[in-house]
Design an enzyme around this catalytic site. Structure first.
Site, PDB file in Angstrom:
ATOM      1  N   PRO A   9      48.406  44.981  45.941  1.00 44.63           N
ATOM      2  CA  PRO A   9      47.827  45.516  47.177  1.00 44.63           C
ATOM      3  C   PRO A   9      47.108  44.491  48.036  1.00 44.63           C
ATOM      4  O   PRO A   9      46.440  43.584  47.528  1.00 44.63           O
ATOM      5  CB  PRO A   9      46.829  46.574  46.669  1.00 44.63           C
ATOM      6  CG  PRO A   9      46.579  46.242  45.249  1.00 44.63           C
ATOM      7  CD  PRO A   9      47.850  45.616  44.747  1.00 44.63           C
ATOM      8  N   ASN A  10      47.288  44.672  49.328  1.00 42.07           N
ATOM      9  CA  ASN A  10      46.614  43.894  50.383  1.00 42.07           C
ATOM     10  C   ASN A  10      47.164  42.481  50.561  1.00 42.07           C
ATOM     11  O   ASN A  10      46.746  41.787  51.488  1.00 42.07           O
ATOM     12  CB  ASN A  10      45.089  43.840  50.153  1.00 42.07           C
ATOM     13  CG  ASN A  10      44.479  45.222  50.132  1.00 42.07           C
ATOM     14  OD1 ASN A  10      44.677  45.994  51.070  1.00 42.07           O
ATOM     15  ND2 ASN A  10      43.784  45.568  49.064  1.00 42.07           N
ATOM     16  N   ARG A  17      43.585  38.914  56.356  1.00 36.86           N
ATOM     17  CA  ARG A  17      42.623  39.283  55.329  1.00 36.86           C
ATOM     18  C   ARG A  17      41.762  38.078  54.891  1.00 36.86           C
ATOM     19  O   ARG A  17      42.300  37.085  54.404  1.00 36.86           O
ATOM     20  CB  ARG A  17      43.462  39.765  54.142  1.00 36.86           C
ATOM     21  CG  ARG A  17      42.734  39.998  52.910  1.00 36.86           C
ATOM     22  CD  ARG A  17      43.661  40.242  51.747  1.00 36.86           C
ATOM     23  NE  ARG A  17      42.854  40.757  50.690  1.00 36.86           N
ATOM     24  CZ  ARG A  17      43.180  40.738  49.415  1.00 36.86           C
ATOM     25  NH1 ARG A  17      44.353  40.262  49.052  1.00 36.86           N
ATOM     26  NH2 ARG A  17      42.367  41.217  48.529  1.00 36.86           N
ATOM     27  N   TYR A  22      41.525  33.528  51.402  1.00 37.41           N
ATOM     28  CA  TYR A  22      42.968  33.545  51.139  1.00 37.41           C
ATOM     29  C   TYR A  22      43.784  32.653  52.074  1.00 37.41           C
ATOM     30  O   TYR A  22      45.002  32.569  51.935  1.00 37.41           O
ATOM     31  CB  TYR A  22      43.484  34.992  51.186  1.00 37.41           C
ATOM     32  CG  TYR A  22      42.803  35.872  50.148  1.00 37.41           C
ATOM     33  CD1 TYR A  22      43.035  35.679  48.790  1.00 37.41           C
ATOM     34  CD2 TYR A  22      41.905  36.877  50.526  1.00 37.41           C
ATOM     35  CE1 TYR A  22      42.399  36.457  47.835  1.00 37.41           C
ATOM     36  CE2 TYR A  22      41.266  37.667  49.581  1.00 37.41           C
ATOM     37  CZ  TYR A  22      41.522  37.456  48.238  1.00 37.41           C
ATOM     38  OH  TYR A  22      40.895  38.222  47.280  1.00 37.41           O
ATOM     39  N   ASN A  74      51.226  38.536  40.949  1.00 37.80           N
ATOM     40  CA  ASN A  74      49.850  38.580  41.419  1.00 37.80           C
ATOM     41  C   ASN A  74      49.534  40.057  41.635  1.00 37.80           C
ATOM     42  O   ASN A  74      49.844  40.613  42.693  1.00 37.80           O
ATOM     43  CB  ASN A  74      49.691  37.796  42.723  1.00 37.80           C
ATOM     44  CG  ASN A  74      48.244  37.794  43.198  1.00 37.80           C
ATOM     45  OD1 ASN A  74      47.410  38.527  42.656  1.00 37.80           O
ATOM     46  ND2 ASN A  74      47.955  36.986  44.199  1.00 37.80           N
ATOM     47  N   ALA A  77      44.149  43.349  43.286  1.00 35.55           N
ATOM     48  CA  ALA A  77      43.015  44.104  42.723  1.00 35.55           C
ATOM     49  C   ALA A  77      43.385  44.826  41.430  1.00 35.55           C
ATOM     50  O   ALA A  77      42.522  45.040  40.564  1.00 35.55           O
ATOM     51  CB  ALA A  77      42.503  45.098  43.755  1.00 35.55           C
ATOM     52  N   ASP A  87      50.924  47.145  30.341  1.00 32.64           N
ATOM     53  CA  ASP A  87      51.859  47.789  29.402  1.00 32.64           C
ATOM     54  C   ASP A  87      53.309  47.641  29.861  1.00 32.64           C
ATOM     55  O   ASP A  87      54.208  47.477  29.033  1.00 32.64           O
ATOM     56  CB  ASP A  87      51.506  49.271  29.240  1.00 32.64           C
ATOM     57  CG  ASP A  87      50.278  49.488  28.362  1.00 32.64           C
ATOM     58  OD1 ASP A  87      49.828  48.520  27.715  1.00 32.64           O
ATOM     59  OD2 ASP A  87      49.781  50.629  28.326  1.00 32.64           O
ATOM     60  N   GLU A  98      51.040  34.644  35.685  1.00 29.88           N
ATOM     61  CA  GLU A  98      50.076  35.297  36.578  1.00 29.88           C
ATOM     62  C   GLU A  98      49.600  34.278  37.618  1.00 29.88           C
ATOM     63  O   GLU A  98      49.322  33.132  37.266  1.00 29.88           O
ATOM     64  CB  GLU A  98      48.888  35.766  35.727  1.00 29.88           C
ATOM     65  CG  GLU A  98      47.732  36.337  36.506  1.00 29.88           C
ATOM     66  CD  GLU A  98      46.529  36.630  35.597  1.00 29.88           C
ATOM     67  OE1 GLU A  98      46.403  36.005  34.524  1.00 29.88           O
ATOM     68  OE2 GLU A  98      45.720  37.486  35.983  1.00 29.88           O
ATOM     69  N   HIS A 100      46.869  33.798  41.035  1.00 26.18           N
ATOM     70  CA  HIS A 100      45.867  34.259  41.995  1.00 26.18           C
ATOM     71  C   HIS A 100      45.667  33.166  43.024  1.00 26.18           C
ATOM     72  O   HIS A 100      45.525  31.990  42.667  1.00 26.18           O
ATOM     73  CB  HIS A 100      44.546  34.604  41.300  1.00 26.18           C
ATOM     74  CG  HIS A 100      44.715  35.725  40.338  1.00 26.18           C
ATOM     75  ND1 HIS A 100      44.900  37.016  40.758  1.00 26.18           N
ATOM     76  CD2 HIS A 100      44.817  35.733  38.988  1.00 26.18           C
ATOM     77  CE1 HIS A 100      45.094  37.780  39.694  1.00 26.18           C
ATOM     78  NE2 HIS A 100      45.050  37.028  38.610  1.00 26.18           N
ATOM     79  N   SER A 102      43.140  32.806  45.082  1.00 23.24           N
ATOM     80  CA  SER A 102      41.754  32.324  45.030  1.00 23.24           C
ATOM     81  C   SER A 102      41.385  31.912  43.609  1.00 23.24           C
ATOM     82  O   SER A 102      42.092  32.245  42.646  1.00 23.24           O
ATOM     83  CB  SER A 102      40.806  33.426  45.520  1.00 23.24           C
ATOM     84  OG  SER A 102      40.832  34.533  44.620  1.00 23.24           O
ATOM     85  N   ARG A 107      34.461  33.861  41.188  1.00 24.00           N
ATOM     86  CA  ARG A 107      34.087  34.981  42.052  1.00 24.00           C
ATOM     87  C   ARG A 107      33.290  36.049  41.275  1.00 24.00           C
ATOM     88  O   ARG A 107      32.710  35.742  40.242  1.00 24.00           O
ATOM     89  CB  ARG A 107      35.349  35.533  42.739  1.00 24.00           C
ATOM     90  CG  ARG A 107      36.015  34.453  43.626  1.00 24.00           C
ATOM     91  CD  ARG A 107      37.244  34.974  44.331  1.00 24.00           C
ATOM     92  NE  ARG A 107      36.913  36.033  45.270  1.00 24.00           N
ATOM     93  CZ  ARG A 107      37.815  36.823  45.850  1.00 24.00           C
ATOM     94  NH1 ARG A 107      39.106  36.639  45.580  1.00 24.00           N
ATOM     95  NH2 ARG A 107      37.449  37.775  46.680  1.00 24.00           N
ATOM     96  N   ARG A 111      35.849  40.600  38.783  1.00 19.80           N
ATOM     97  CA  ARG A 111      37.167  39.930  38.827  1.00 19.80           C
ATOM     98  C   ARG A 111      37.412  39.082  37.579  1.00 19.80           C
ATOM     99  O   ARG A 111      38.410  38.382  37.479  1.00 19.80           O
ATOM    100  CB  ARG A 111      37.271  39.025  40.066  1.00 19.80           C
ATOM    101  CG  ARG A 111      37.222  39.797  41.369  1.00 19.80           C
ATOM    102  CD  ARG A 111      37.451  38.890  42.569  1.00 19.80           C
ATOM    103  NE  ARG A 111      36.849  39.462  43.749  1.00 19.80           N
ATOM    104  CZ  ARG A 111      37.444  40.356  44.557  1.00 19.80           C
ATOM    105  NH1 ARG A 111      38.678  40.740  44.319  1.00 19.80           N
ATOM    106  NH2 ARG A 111      36.811  40.856  45.600  1.00 19.80           N
TER     107      ARG A 111
HETATM  108  C1  DQA Z   1      43.702  37.950  44.132  1.00 20.50           C
HETATM  109  C2  DQA Z   1      42.309  38.048  43.509  1.00 20.50           C
HETATM  110  C3  DQA Z   1      41.939  39.493  43.273  1.00 20.50           C
HETATM  111  O1  DQA Z   1      40.649  39.575  42.660  1.00 20.50           O
HETATM  112  C4  DQA Z   1      41.909  40.250  44.581  1.00 20.50           C
HETATM  113  O2  DQA Z   1      41.624  41.615  44.355  1.00 20.50           O
HETATM  114  C5  DQA Z   1      43.156  40.091  45.367  1.00 20.50           C
HETATM  115  C6  DQA Z   1      43.816  38.785  45.404  1.00 20.50           C
HETATM  116  C7  DQA Z   1      44.086  36.501  44.496  1.00 20.50           C
HETATM  117  O3  DQA Z   1      45.258  36.262  44.724  1.00 20.50           O
HETATM  118  O4  DQA Z   1      43.210  35.628  44.568  1.00 20.50           O
HETATM  119  O5  DQA Z   1      43.589  40.995  46.061  1.00 20.50           O
HETATM  120  O6  DQA Z   1      44.643  38.409  43.185  1.00 20.50           O
END
Ligand code: DQA
Length: 145
Positions: A9-10, A17, A22, A74, A77, A87, A98, A100, A102, A107, A111
Protein backbone atom coordinates in the site's frame (compact mmCIF):
# COMPACT_ATOMS: atom_id res chain seq x y z
CA UNK A 1 13.47 -17.67 -14.96
CA UNK A 2 10.76 -15.20 -14.04
CA UNK A 3 10.79 -12.66 -11.24
CA UNK A 4 7.84 -11.04 -9.53
CA UNK A 5 8.15 -7.71 -7.72
CA UNK A 6 5.31 -7.09 -5.26
CA UNK A 7 4.61 -3.67 -3.77
CA UNK A 8 2.17 -2.96 -0.98
CA UNK A 9 0.00 0.00 0.00
CA UNK A 10 0.83 3.61 -0.83
CA UNK A 11 3.83 2.73 -2.98
CA UNK A 12 1.75 3.86 -5.97
CA UNK A 13 2.04 7.33 -4.37
CA UNK A 14 5.82 7.46 -4.74
CA UNK A 15 6.98 10.92 -5.79
CA UNK A 16 4.05 12.53 -3.96
CA UNK A 17 4.29 10.65 -0.71
CA UNK A 18 6.73 11.98 1.94
CA UNK A 19 9.53 12.74 -0.56
CA UNK A 20 11.92 13.47 2.32
CA UNK A 21 11.68 9.76 3.21
CA UNK A 22 10.87 8.03 -0.09
CA UNK A 23 12.45 10.39 -2.64
CA UNK A 24 10.93 12.28 -5.57
CA UNK A 25 10.90 9.50 -8.18
CA UNK A 26 7.46 8.10 -9.00
CA UNK A 27 6.11 4.56 -9.26
CA UNK A 28 6.76 4.40 -13.02
CA UNK A 29 10.45 5.04 -12.30
CA UNK A 30 10.40 2.14 -9.87
CA UNK A 31 8.86 -0.14 -12.51
CA UNK A 32 11.56 0.88 -15.03
CA UNK A 33 14.35 0.20 -12.51
CA UNK A 34 12.93 -3.28 -11.90
CA UNK A 35 12.58 -4.05 -15.62
CA UNK A 36 16.15 -2.96 -16.40
CA UNK A 37 17.65 -4.70 -13.35
CA UNK A 38 15.77 -7.96 -13.99
CA UNK A 39 17.00 -8.07 -17.59
CA UNK A 40 20.60 -7.29 -16.55
CA UNK A 41 20.43 -9.97 -13.85
CA UNK A 42 19.41 -12.57 -16.43
CA UNK A 43 15.70 -13.02 -15.78
CA UNK A 44 13.63 -13.78 -18.86
CA UNK A 45 10.74 -11.77 -17.52
CA UNK A 46 9.57 -9.64 -14.62
CA UNK A 47 6.14 -8.57 -13.45
CA UNK A 48 5.83 -5.58 -11.17
CA UNK A 49 2.62 -5.73 -9.13
CA UNK A 50 1.17 -3.20 -6.70
CA UNK A 51 -1.91 -3.28 -4.51
CA UNK A 52 -3.23 -1.35 -1.55
CA UNK A 53 -5.15 -4.44 -0.37
CA UNK A 54 -3.73 -7.13 1.86
CA UNK A 55 -5.85 -9.93 0.34
CA UNK A 56 -4.79 -8.97 -3.19
CA UNK A 57 -1.15 -9.22 -2.12
CA UNK A 58 -1.82 -12.67 -0.61
CA UNK A 59 -3.62 -13.70 -3.82
CA UNK A 60 -0.68 -12.56 -5.98
CA UNK A 61 1.82 -14.51 -3.86
CA UNK A 62 -0.37 -17.63 -4.10
CA UNK A 63 -0.74 -17.25 -7.87
CA UNK A 64 3.05 -17.17 -8.17
CA UNK A 65 3.18 -20.84 -7.22
CA UNK A 66 4.42 -22.86 -10.18
CA UNK A 67 4.86 -19.85 -12.46
CA UNK A 68 7.41 -17.55 -10.74
CA UNK A 69 10.98 -18.42 -9.75
CA UNK A 70 11.81 -15.57 -7.40
CA UNK A 71 9.99 -12.79 -5.54
CA UNK A 72 11.06 -9.31 -4.46
CA UNK A 73 8.57 -7.91 -1.98
CA UNK A 74 8.02 -4.58 -0.29
CA UNK A 75 4.84 -5.17 1.70
CA UNK A 76 5.01 -1.51 2.87
CA UNK A 77 2.86 -0.98 5.99
CA UNK A 78 1.69 -4.63 5.88
CA UNK A 79 5.31 -5.58 6.61
CA UNK A 80 4.65 -4.77 10.23
CA UNK A 81 1.20 -6.34 10.62
CA UNK A 82 0.54 -9.11 8.11
CA UNK A 83 0.91 -12.70 9.22
CA UNK A 84 -1.21 -13.53 6.13
CA UNK A 85 1.51 -12.33 3.73
CA UNK A 86 4.15 -14.18 5.75
CA UNK A 87 2.09 -17.37 5.59
CA UNK A 88 1.53 -16.98 1.83
CA UNK A 89 5.28 -16.61 1.22
CA UNK A 90 5.92 -19.69 3.36
CA UNK A 91 3.18 -21.61 1.56
CA UNK A 92 4.60 -21.09 -1.93
CA UNK A 93 8.23 -21.41 -0.69
CA UNK A 94 9.56 -19.31 -3.61
CA UNK A 95 12.94 -17.65 -2.84
CA UNK A 96 12.15 -14.10 -1.77
CA UNK A 97 13.98 -10.88 -0.92
CA UNK A 98 12.41 -8.15 1.22
CA UNK A 99 13.01 -4.52 0.23
CA UNK A 100 12.32 -1.25 1.99
CA UNK A 101 13.06 2.06 0.34
CA UNK A 102 13.71 3.77 3.66
CA UNK A 103 16.02 2.70 6.47
CA UNK A 104 13.21 1.18 8.54
CA UNK A 105 15.63 0.17 11.29
CA UNK A 106 16.19 3.89 12.01
CA UNK A 107 12.48 4.74 12.16
CA UNK A 108 9.59 4.28 14.64
CA UNK A 109 9.33 1.32 17.01
CA UNK A 110 6.23 0.02 15.21
CA UNK A 111 8.31 -0.46 12.05
CA UNK A 112 10.86 -2.68 13.80
CA UNK A 113 9.03 -5.95 13.26
CA UNK A 114 8.81 -7.51 9.82
CA UNK A 115 6.58 -10.54 9.41
CA UNK A 116 7.17 -11.01 5.66
CA UNK A 117 10.90 -10.72 6.26
CA UNK A 118 10.77 -13.97 8.22
CA UNK A 119 10.12 -15.80 4.95
CA UNK A 120 12.82 -13.95 2.97
CA UNK A 121 16.46 -14.97 2.60
CA UNK A 122 17.66 -11.35 2.48
CA UNK A 123 16.43 -7.87 3.42
CA UNK A 124 17.53 -4.60 1.83
CA UNK A 125 16.74 -1.28 3.47
CA UNK A 126 17.66 2.35 2.98
CA UNK A 127 18.94 2.11 -0.58
CA UNK A 128 16.05 4.03 -2.13
CA UNK A 129 14.57 2.70 -5.37
CA UNK A 130 17.94 1.16 -6.27
CA UNK A 131 17.30 -1.31 -3.46
CA UNK A 132 15.00 -3.14 -5.88
CA UNK A 133 17.85 -3.56 -8.38
CA UNK A 134 20.05 -4.87 -5.57
CA UNK A 135 17.31 -7.31 -4.52
CA UNK A 136 16.91 -8.62 -8.07
CA UNK A 137 20.70 -9.19 -8.26
CA UNK A 138 20.64 -11.15 -4.99
CA UNK A 139 17.69 -13.18 -6.24
CA UNK A 140 19.49 -13.97 -9.52
CA UNK A 141 22.58 -15.13 -7.60
CA UNK A 142 20.40 -17.32 -5.38
CA UNK A 143 18.79 -18.87 -8.48
CA UNK A 144 22.18 -19.42 -10.14
CA UNK A 145 21.63 -16.99 -13.04
C1 DQA B 1 8.38 0.97 3.53
C2 DQA B 1 8.54 1.15 5.03
C3 DQA B 1 7.24 0.88 5.75
O1 DQA B 1 7.41 1.02 7.16
C4 DQA B 1 6.18 1.85 5.29
O2 DQA B 1 4.94 1.56 5.90
C5 DQA B 1 6.04 1.89 3.81
C6 DQA B 1 7.24 1.82 2.98
C7 DQA B 1 9.65 1.35 2.74
O3 DQA B 1 9.74 0.98 1.58
O4 DQA B 1 10.54 2.02 3.28
O5 DQA B 1 4.95 2.09 3.28
O6 DQA B 1 8.11 -0.39 3.27
Amino acid sequence: MKALVINGPNLNMLGIREPNIYGSDNYEALVEICQTAAEEAGFTGVEVFQSNHEGALVDRVQEAYGTIDGIVINPAAYTHTSVAILDALKAVAIPAVEVHISAVEEREDFRQISYAGMACFATITGEGLQGYAHALQLLAEKLGL
